[in-house]
Structure formats: structure tokens, C-alpha cells
Design a protein around this motif. Sequence first.
Motif, PDB file in Angstrom:
ATOM      1  N   PRO A  41       0.813  -1.231   0.000  1.00 58.57           N
ATOM      2  CA  PRO A  41       0.000   0.000   0.000  1.00 58.57           C
ATOM      3  C   PRO A  41       0.841   1.274   0.000  1.00 58.57           C
ATOM      4  CG  PRO A  41      -0.802  -1.577   1.628  1.00 58.57           C
ATOM      5  CD  PRO A  41       0.510  -2.093   1.146  1.00 58.57           C
ATOM      6  N   SER A  42       1.944   1.264   0.772  1.00 58.10           N
ATOM      7  CA  SER A  42       2.789   2.465   0.824  1.00 58.10           C
ATOM      8  C   SER A  42       3.412   2.763  -0.531  1.00 58.10           C
ATOM      9  CB  SER A  42       3.891   2.280   1.875  1.00 58.10           C
ATOM     10  OG  SER A  42       3.331   2.086   3.157  1.00 58.10           O
ATOM     11  N   LEU A  43       3.858   1.715  -1.222  1.00 61.54           N
ATOM     12  CA  LEU A  43       4.457   1.914  -2.540  1.00 61.54           C
ATOM     13  C   LEU A  43       3.401   2.357  -3.546  1.00 61.54           C
ATOM     14  CD1 LEU A  43       6.875   1.810  -4.407  1.00 61.54           C
ATOM     15  CD2 LEU A  43       6.480  -0.644  -4.728  1.00 61.54           C
ATOM     16  N   LEU A  44       2.200   1.822  -3.429  1.00 62.34           N
ATOM     17  CA  LEU A  44       1.113   2.235  -4.321  1.00 62.34           C
ATOM     18  C   LEU A  44       0.835   3.729  -4.183  1.00 62.34           C
ATOM     19  CD1 LEU A  44      -1.365  -0.757  -3.850  1.00 62.34           C
ATOM     20  CD2 LEU A  44      -0.228  -0.122  -5.981  1.00 62.34           C
ATOM     21  N   LEU A  45       0.758   4.197  -2.945  1.00 65.02           N
ATOM     22  CA  LEU A  45       0.487   5.623  -2.717  1.00 65.02           C
ATOM     23  C   LEU A  45       1.659   6.485  -3.180  1.00 65.02           C
ATOM     24  CD1 LEU A  45      -1.224   5.471   0.808  1.00 65.02           C
ATOM     25  CD2 LEU A  45      -2.309   5.908  -1.409  1.00 65.02           C
ATOM     26  N   LEU A  46       2.883   5.992  -2.961  1.00 66.67           N
ATOM     27  CA  LEU A  46       4.055   6.744  -3.418  1.00 66.67           C
ATOM     28  C   LEU A  46       4.056   6.874  -4.930  1.00 66.67           C
ATOM     29  CD1 LEU A  46       6.817   8.079  -2.903  1.00 66.67           C
ATOM     30  CD2 LEU A  46       7.834   5.784  -3.053  1.00 66.67           C
ATOM     31  N   LEU A  47       3.777   5.765  -5.622  1.00 68.88           N
ATOM     32  CA  LEU A  47       3.756   5.806  -7.081  1.00 68.88           C
ATOM     33  C   LEU A  47       2.642   6.713  -7.595  1.00 68.88           C
ATOM     34  CD1 LEU A  47       4.449   2.072  -8.015  1.00 68.88           C
ATOM     35  CD2 LEU A  47       6.039   4.008  -8.018  1.00 68.88           C
ATOM     36  N   LEU A  48       1.501   6.716  -6.907  1.00 71.47           N
ATOM     37  CA  LEU A  48       0.399   7.609  -7.300  1.00 71.47           C
ATOM     38  C   LEU A  48       0.861   9.061  -7.264  1.00 71.47           C
ATOM     39  CD1 LEU A  48      -3.272   7.349  -6.058  1.00 71.47           C
ATOM     40  CD2 LEU A  48      -2.113   9.535  -6.126  1.00 71.47           C
ATOM     41  N   VAL A  49       1.495   9.442  -6.143  1.00 70.09           N
ATOM     42  CA  VAL A  49       1.945  10.827  -5.995  1.00 70.09           C
ATOM     43  C   VAL A  49       3.022  11.163  -7.026  1.00 70.09           C
ATOM     44  CG1 VAL A  49       3.122  12.443  -4.448  1.00 70.09           C
ATOM     45  CG2 VAL A  49       1.351  10.921  -3.552  1.00 70.09           C
ATOM     46  N   LEU A  50       3.971  10.259  -7.210  1.00 71.80           N
ATOM     47  CA  LEU A  50       5.056  10.521  -8.153  1.00 71.80           C
ATOM     48  C   LEU A  50       4.554  10.595  -9.598  1.00 71.80           C
ATOM     49  CD1 LEU A  50       7.966   8.320  -6.724  1.00 71.80           C
ATOM     50  CD2 LEU A  50       7.618  10.790  -6.489  1.00 71.80           C
ATOM     51  N   LYS A  51       3.569   9.759  -9.945  1.00 74.68           N
ATOM     52  CA  LYS A  51       3.020   9.809 -11.303  1.00 74.68           C
ATOM     53  C   LYS A  51       2.288  11.122 -11.537  1.00 74.68           C
ATOM     54  CE  LYS A  51       2.245   7.801 -15.326  1.00 74.68           C
ATOM     55  NZ  LYS A  51       3.332   7.355 -16.212  1.00 74.68           N
ATOM     56  N   LEU A  52       1.530  11.564 -10.537  1.00 75.14           N
ATOM     57  CA  LEU A  52       0.863  12.865 -10.657  1.00 75.14           C
ATOM     58  C   LEU A  52       1.890  13.970 -10.873  1.00 75.14           C
ATOM     59  CD1 LEU A  52      -1.876  12.668  -7.859  1.00 75.14           C
ATOM     60  CD2 LEU A  52      -2.279  12.876 -10.321  1.00 75.14           C
ATOM     61  N   LEU A  53       2.970  13.932 -10.105  1.00 73.50           N
ATOM     62  CA  LEU A  53       4.008  14.955 -10.224  1.00 73.50           C
ATOM     63  C   LEU A  53       4.733  14.850 -11.559  1.00 73.50           C
ATOM     64  CD1 LEU A  53       5.669  17.234  -9.015  1.00 73.50           C
ATOM     65  CD2 LEU A  53       7.087  15.520  -7.856  1.00 73.50           C
ATOM     66  N   ALA A  54       5.069  13.626 -11.971  1.00 72.09           N
ATOM     67  CA  ALA A  54       5.803  13.440 -13.224  1.00 72.09           C
ATOM     68  C   ALA A  54       4.973  13.867 -14.430  1.00 72.09           C
ATOM     69  CB  ALA A  54       6.220  11.979 -13.365  1.00 72.09           C
ATOM     70  N   THR A  55       3.678  13.539 -14.415  1.00 73.74           N
ATOM     71  CA  THR A  55       2.802  13.943 -15.523  1.00 73.74           C
ATOM     72  C   THR A  55       2.662  15.460 -15.571  1.00 73.74           C
ATOM     73  OG1 THR A  55       1.576  11.870 -15.382  1.00 73.74           O
ATOM     74  CG2 THR A  55       0.514  13.689 -16.533  1.00 73.74           C
ATOM     75  N   SER A  56       2.515  16.080 -14.401  1.00 76.27           N
ATOM     76  CA  SER A  56       2.400  17.543 -14.352  1.00 76.27           C
ATOM     77  C   SER A  56       3.682  18.200 -14.847  1.00 76.27           C
ATOM     78  CB  SER A  56       2.097  17.988 -12.917  1.00 76.27           C
ATOM     79  OG  SER A  56       0.858  17.472 -12.475  1.00 76.27           O
ATOM     80  N   LEU A  57       4.839  17.654 -14.448  1.00 77.45           N
ATOM     81  CA  LEU A  57       6.115  18.197 -14.916  1.00 77.45           C
ATOM     82  C   LEU A  57       6.283  18.003 -16.419  1.00 77.45           C
ATOM     83  CD1 LEU A  57       8.456  16.960 -12.034  1.00 77.45           C
ATOM     84  CD2 LEU A  57       8.040  19.354 -12.645  1.00 77.45           C
ATOM     85  N   SER A  58       5.877  16.836 -16.911  1.00 77.93           N
ATOM     86  CA  SER A  58       6.053  16.543 -18.338  1.00 77.93           C
ATOM     87  C   SER A  58       5.191  17.458 -19.191  1.00 77.93           C
ATOM     88  CB  SER A  58       5.706  15.074 -18.614  1.00 77.93           C
ATOM     89  OG  SER A  58       6.561  14.195 -17.920  1.00 77.93           O
ATOM     90  N   LEU A  59       3.892  17.452 -18.954  1.00 77.63           N
ATOM     91  CA  LEU A  59       2.987  18.261 -19.769  1.00 77.63           C
ATOM     92  C   LEU A  59       3.103  19.744 -19.442  1.00 77.63           C
ATOM     93  CD1 LEU A  59      -0.195  15.983 -19.764  1.00 77.63           C
ATOM     94  CD2 LEU A  59       1.315  16.465 -21.692  1.00 77.63           C
ATOM     95  N   GLY A  60       3.324  20.060 -18.172  1.00 74.70           N
ATOM     96  CA  GLY A  60       3.446  21.470 -17.786  1.00 74.70           C
ATOM     97  C   GLY A  60       4.649  22.140 -18.403  1.00 74.70           C
ATOM     98  N   SER A  61       5.720  21.382 -18.613  1.00 74.36           N
ATOM     99  CA  SER A  61       6.928  21.981 -19.197  1.00 74.36           C
ATOM    100  C   SER A  61       6.931  21.949 -20.715  1.00 74.36           C
ATOM    101  CB  SER A  61       8.172  21.253 -18.673  1.00 74.36           C
ATOM    102  OG  SER A  61       8.193  19.908 -19.115  1.00 74.36           O
ATOM    103  N   GLY A  62       5.979  21.181 -21.322  1.00 72.30           N
ATOM    104  CA  GLY A  62       5.877  21.237 -22.781  1.00 72.30           C
ATOM    105  C   GLY A  62       5.971  19.930 -23.518  1.00 72.30           C
ATOM    106  N   ALA A  63       5.803  18.776 -22.847  1.00 74.25           N
ATOM    107  CA  ALA A  63       5.860  17.489 -23.537  1.00 74.25           C
ATOM    108  C   ALA A  63       4.670  17.328 -24.475  1.00 74.25           C
ATOM    109  CB  ALA A  63       5.895  16.338 -22.530  1.00 74.25           C
ATOM    110  N   SER A  64       4.773  16.379 -25.377  1.00 78.20           N
ATOM    111  CA  SER A  64       3.697  16.060 -26.303  1.00 78.20           C
ATOM    112  C   SER A  64       3.234  14.640 -26.014  1.00 78.20           C
ATOM    113  CB  SER A  64       4.188  16.162 -27.756  1.00 78.20           C
ATOM    114  OG  SER A  64       3.155  15.813 -28.659  1.00 78.20           O
ATOM    115  N   GLY A  65       2.013  14.509 -25.529  1.00 76.35           N
ATOM    116  CA  GLY A  65       1.504  13.185 -25.185  1.00 76.35           C
ATOM    117  C   GLY A  65       0.146  13.297 -24.524  1.00 76.35           C
ATOM    118  N   GLY A  66      -0.504  12.158 -24.300  1.00 80.84           N
ATOM    119  CA  GLY A  66      -1.861  12.143 -23.800  1.00 80.84           C
ATOM    120  C   GLY A  66      -1.964  12.059 -22.290  1.00 80.84           C
TER     121      GLY A  66
END
Length: 578
Positions: free
Chosen positions: A326-351
Motif C-alpha cells: 500500500p505504501s508503494l502504491l500511494l508513493l507511485l500515485l503521488v510521483l506519477k501525478l508529479l511526473a505527468t504535471s512536470l512533463s505536460l506542464g513543461s511542454g511534452a507532447s503526449g496524452g
Amino acid sequence: MAADAQPSTTDEKPLNLWLLAVLGVFTGVIAGVGAWGFRMVIGLVHNVLFLGQFAFEYDANLHTAPSPWGWAIIFVPVIGALIVAWLVGNFAPEAKGHGVPEVMDAIYYHDGIIRPRVAAVKALASAFSIGSGAAVGREGPIIQIGSAFGSTVGQLIRMSSHDRITLIAAGSGAGIAATFNAPLGGVVFAIELLLTAISARTLMVVSAATVTATYISQRLIGVDPSFNIPALEQPVFQLDRPEVLLLFIPLGVIVGFLSVVFIRGIYGMEDIFERIPGNYYTRHALGMICVGVMMYILLRTTGHYYIQGVGYASIMDVLQGVLTNPSLLLLLLVLKLLATSLSLGSGASGGVFSPALFVGATGGAAFGHLCMAMFPGLEIDLATFAIAGMAASIAGSTGAMLTGIIMISEMTQDSTVVLPLILAVSVASAVRRGVMRESVYTMKLIHRGHIVTEGLQSPFLGMRWAGDVMAWNFTVQGEGATVPKGITQTILVEKDGQVVDIYQPASQVEPGQSPETTRYITICERDDLPTVLHAMDTADSDIALVSRNPTASTASDVIGVLTRSRLMMVLQQQKKLL
């Protein structure tokens, strides 16, 4: 002399239905082949940048082996970022981001016109974003690729804007269907988000494209579902314990709030990067080096990159019961949210579809662990909570409820959890809309001042004839007669049988306009209101005279008057029904 315009409003006549269906099939062929080709390019980029191998084969459902570059893997996303910035900045700025808002903008505000080069630039830019590790999905690009091709066909062959938009929706739905092997989901996606009108004509074209693309994709990629999962412990959901179904209400609430965080995180990060000094290259490189660092830390601590790319391997771990901490699941959830925001927020091209699936799967599985701890006798596989969370996340973030339900069922080929899935989707969508009206697709358009409806709406305006709403109280008088002040009805001034002037009551005149005008159009009582509005715009007129014989436009043939203010009244009545 009175200004006159005929009520013909379409830029071209609608195409023959069978010709349009053939074009839909052609669009489906391109979408199907494009989905396969797009995967191949992603695989090549990924293998070269991560493993130093020139190979096209890449199974996103399996974890990537540790890179031989060691700690230098941190800079692989930066290499991709610089290439993406060059492609997007120099050739097609609309290829930046997750793509679907640009398609919707073209449909609602640009008559379905999308530049042909967008398809090529989007494919290359997204392949480098995903292949180099950006936390984005491949469905947004294939939607934009399919829609760009549909629009291109609609520009090469003379057709109405409505038919061109139908081909755009067909290309988008076909792209979704081919990418996820989900033909029903592709059709419903086009219906919920892109089609401006739903009829047997539009559905036939979308279905033709979707079936064609899915068949080609199955031949080239395979017939397996997107996610192969073991059979759930219960072949049919526990109907003998209805209280278990209630657990999916709080799951929907949680995923609804996660959807809000997901949407605001992406656009909030975009605002942050816009305020950072520098240019597209430096900002995108900064965002992606942060993603690279997170990837490397995860590899060193857990053995996998987990959040890089589309994230399907991580989702498979959740669904197959490999990833259960459960702890790893929650960590990955937070990191994925952050990584997606960083990727698209900085200008990546993807869905955003794949990141939403990741968030729903990890969040749903973590909630499942909580439920099992609170209710030890609970006999529900964690995959049930993960699948419901995936569907709820799609619906909450995109606003496409039916798409979320149907597509996740197709992607997992699991119809045993339909009841909890529907419940979680409904609650998540309601929570997100209660907190914020905008979806991840419409928020970008709202920032531009462009409003797009969310959800299916009946076209009431198109269901009314001019004769149904015209005003009957008007009079006709000859030229030279005195027009009294404070008139309460429209007065038509005629000379030699022709209307030369029109006087309106002050209550019907817009502020700043004169009550007297010579600019009008003549229409027949069987013209629908969208046709009338377009004709009035074309002629720059605020008044339409409803005539028994519009071609003659004589005063004696006029049977009613239709003004913009009266049309606005009809729109207000329509609004009450939506």
C-alpha cells in the motif's frame, strides 16, 4: 434597395452518405496503420535512448530493463525534451500538450480545419516524449493524428463543415479504438466528446472508421486486450452481499478529488513553467530532468522505473497482484501525478489517458487494501478496486463517463465488475464537477475564452422552424407614410412591392443600434434556426423576413418577422431544458 440573402448557409452541400462512409473507412485505415506505426516509432526511440539498441519491438506492458547508461539515464528525458521543443516550436505549436483540446478547438471554433502537418509533427514529437520517458500517454497523439487526417481529407474533397467534423470525430474514435483494441470505446469517445450532432449518418461514418481501424490494429498488433489480468476470485460480483457495493461510493469520492488534483496539477505546473525565465527548450529540459531524477531514484530503490512513459507495466503489476504494497502504491500515485504535471506542464507532447489510468489503478488498489484491513472477511480481489478506479479516473478527469465504463471493460475484457464500475464512475464524475466544472480537456479552452459543452445535448435549436418562432405582429405601409413614435410592432415600408425600410419597436433594438434598417434577409418558414442564424451573419443583418416566396421577396408575401432578440429568447428557453 434592400439587402437580401438566401438562406443557403453551408459552405458546401453534404456529401453522399456512401461516399462519406467510404472516406470514413479510408480514415480508419490510416488510423489503424498509424497506431501501429506510432508504436513502432515509440519503440525505436525508447530502445535507442534507454538501451542503446536499434530495435522497434517494445512491449509497454513489461518493465524496461535497467539502462546501461547508469546514472546518466537522468539525461535521457532531457534529450527527448530538446528534440520535442525543436519539432513543436518550429513546425506545429498545436502539437504541444495532450492534443485533444486542440481537436475540440478546431471542431467548435475553426470549422474543423486542422493543418495536415500536425499529424506528422505530433507523431514524432510524442514518440520522442514517450520514448524518452515523459510520463504521458500515446492515446492523445493518435487522436490528434487521426483527426488531422480526417480534417485533411475534408479539406481536399469539397464538403460541408459538418461532414468534415464527422471525419475528424471518426479519425479520433478510430485512433482510440486501434490504440486500446476497444472499438466500442472509440465510438463512444467520439460521441461523448467530439461529435456536434449524433445521427444515423454520423454514427455510420464513425463506426466504419472504428471497425476498420480496430481490424487493422488487431492484424498488425494482436487481438489481446490492453491489460491481461487473471480471473477475479468471484466470477460474478457478490450480489448476495449488496453492502459490498457501497464501498465503491467512497472510492468514487476519492478518485473524484484525485481527478481535480490531476487536472489542476497539469495546468498549475504549466503556469509555473511559463513564469520561469528562459525559453521552450530550457523550460522543457528543466521539467524533464526532474522526471529523470525521479525515474533513477525509483530504479535504485525499487528495481523499476515505474513512472516513465505510458506506465502500462506498472498498471499490469497492480492488476496481476504483483504490486501490492500500500505504501508503494500511494508513493507511485503521488510521483506519477508529479511526473505527468512536470512533463505536460513543461511542454511534452503526449496524452493524459494513460496517466489517468495509472492514478486510478494505484489509488483504487490502495483503497482496496484499506477496505480489506477494515473488513477482514471481504472477498473482493484488489483488481476489482483497481479496475473501478481506472474507469472512475478516466471519467472524472475527461468528463467522458460512458467512455470510461465501456473502454475499461474492453481493455480488461472483464464484465464481472460492471456494477461497482458504474457506481464509482458516477460518483467520481459528480465529485469532480462539484469542485470544478472544467475537465482536463476543456480547461485549456476555457483559458482561451472558448466554451465547449460537456456531455450529450439534444439540438433543440435545430429542431425549430423559423415559422415556429417568428413574430406575427407587423404591419406594411407605403413609402412616404409617417412612422409614428413609440411603435409597438415592426413596420415594413414598401415601394413598388419591395420592402425598402424596416422600423422596429425600441424594445427589440439592441443598444447603440438604430430602429430603422434596410439590411434584412428573406427566408421561408421551413428554414431551421441554425440556417437562419448563419444567413443573418453572412448578410450582416439583424432581421429575417419570413416569406411565402423568398426568391421574390415582395412585401405581400411576408408572413412573419424574426429578429436576433427573438432568437435569443428561444435560446433562453432551450437553456432551461439542458
